[in-house]
Motif scaffolding. Sequence first.
Motif, short mmCIF file in Angstrom:
data_model
loop_
_atom_site.label_atom_id
_atom_site.label_comp_id
_atom_site.label_asym_id
_atom_site.label_seq_id
_atom_site.Cartn_x
_atom_site.Cartn_y
_atom_site.Cartn_z
N GLN A 18 8.96 67.80 -20.07
CA GLN A 18 9.35 68.65 -19.33
C GLN A 18 8.25 69.84 -18.32
O GLN A 18 7.89 70.90 -19.13
CB GLN A 18 10.72 69.10 -18.87
CG GLN A 18 11.52 67.51 -18.53
CD GLN A 18 12.67 68.06 -18.35
OE1 GLN A 18 13.18 68.69 -17.62
NE2 GLN A 18 13.61 66.97 -18.89
N SER A 19 8.00 70.14 -16.82
CA SER A 19 7.71 71.57 -16.53
C SER A 19 8.86 71.48 -14.99
O SER A 19 9.38 70.95 -15.57
CB SER A 19 6.37 70.66 -16.32
OG SER A 19 6.24 70.27 -15.37
N GLU A 20 8.44 72.18 -14.24
CA GLU A 20 8.95 72.41 -13.12
C GLU A 20 9.55 71.57 -12.24
O GLU A 20 10.29 71.54 -11.98
CB GLU A 20 8.62 74.25 -12.37
CG GLU A 20 9.26 74.58 -11.46
CD GLU A 20 9.28 75.65 -11.27
OE1 GLU A 20 9.02 75.95 -10.06
OE2 GLU A 20 7.68 76.70 -12.14
N ILE A 50 3.90 56.87 -1.60
CA ILE A 50 3.68 58.12 -2.17
C ILE A 50 2.58 58.55 -3.47
O ILE A 50 3.34 57.45 -4.64
CB ILE A 50 4.89 58.67 -2.45
CG1 ILE A 50 6.23 58.02 -1.15
CG2 ILE A 50 5.27 59.96 -3.35
CD1 ILE A 50 7.70 58.10 -1.89
N TYR A 51 2.11 59.05 -3.50
CA TYR A 51 0.62 58.88 -4.30
C TYR A 51 0.89 59.58 -5.62
O TYR A 51 0.18 60.19 -6.22
CB TYR A 51 -0.66 59.35 -3.19
CG TYR A 51 -1.08 58.51 -2.45
CD1 TYR A 51 -1.66 57.70 -2.99
CD2 TYR A 51 -1.25 58.60 -1.03
CE1 TYR A 51 -1.83 55.96 -1.75
CE2 TYR A 51 -1.50 58.16 -0.22
CZ TYR A 51 -2.25 56.58 -0.73
OH TYR A 51 -2.28 55.66 0.53
N THR A 52 2.06 60.84 -5.18
CA THR A 52 1.97 61.98 -6.70
C THR A 52 3.02 61.11 -7.11
O THR A 52 3.71 62.38 -7.90
CB THR A 52 2.13 63.32 -5.94
OG1 THR A 52 3.24 63.45 -5.06
CG2 THR A 52 0.69 63.80 -5.26
N ASP A 53 3.76 60.40 -6.96
CA ASP A 53 4.97 60.23 -7.47
C ASP A 53 4.98 59.74 -9.40
O ASP A 53 5.79 59.99 -9.98
CB ASP A 53 5.85 58.50 -7.46
CG ASP A 53 5.21 57.23 -7.18
OD1 ASP A 53 3.77 57.28 -7.25
OD2 ASP A 53 5.15 55.90 -6.27
N ALA A 54 4.07 59.01 -9.46
CA ALA A 54 3.39 58.26 -10.92
C ALA A 54 2.06 58.50 -11.18
O ALA A 54 1.95 57.96 -10.35
CB ALA A 54 4.36 57.36 -11.59
N VAL A 68 5.38 61.83 -13.98
CA VAL A 68 6.37 61.29 -13.26
C VAL A 68 6.96 62.40 -12.97
O VAL A 68 7.44 63.63 -12.83
CB VAL A 68 7.60 60.28 -13.86
CG1 VAL A 68 8.41 59.66 -12.49
CG2 VAL A 68 6.36 59.82 -14.90
N ARG A 69 7.06 62.93 -11.07
CA ARG A 69 8.38 64.07 -10.85
C ARG A 69 9.51 63.76 -10.76
O ARG A 69 9.31 62.67 -11.24
CB ARG A 69 7.53 63.51 -8.84
CG ARG A 69 6.51 64.29 -8.48
CD ARG A 69 6.21 64.26 -6.72
NE ARG A 69 7.25 63.82 -6.15
CZ ARG A 69 7.35 63.52 -4.30
NH1 ARG A 69 6.09 63.67 -3.93
NH2 ARG A 69 8.69 63.03 -3.80
N LYS A 70 10.09 64.77 -10.78
CA LYS A 70 11.34 64.78 -11.61
C LYS A 70 12.28 63.60 -10.50
O LYS A 70 12.75 63.18 -10.70
CB LYS A 70 11.55 66.31 -11.17
CG LYS A 70 11.48 66.55 -12.50
CD LYS A 70 11.71 67.54 -12.89
CE LYS A 70 11.63 69.53 -13.05
NZ LYS A 70 12.50 70.13 -14.38
#
Length: 92
Positions: A18-20, A50-54, A68-70
Amino acid sequence: MKLKYQYDKEILTISEKQSESDIEITILFRNEESAKHLEAIRIFFDENDIYTDAIFNTYTDNSHQVIVRKDYYIDFILQLFKQTLLKSITWE
């Protein structure tokens, strides 16, 4: 509450870091057939707007990194389950 899952260790290995703002998931498949299920998950996430979801990365050692975005972590885990890569999911 935390999500906990189980998988068949003879088929794959999953680790998380995990990161922030996101979770880096590394999946190592023991066979090519199981790795094909991850492609269906990639398509699922690619089909939304959404291009930044995974973000998916594949390496030559048959390992795959998914960032993966949290806020999409649960969706990703559910997709692993839907593709039969997980045996069970529970809240802890």
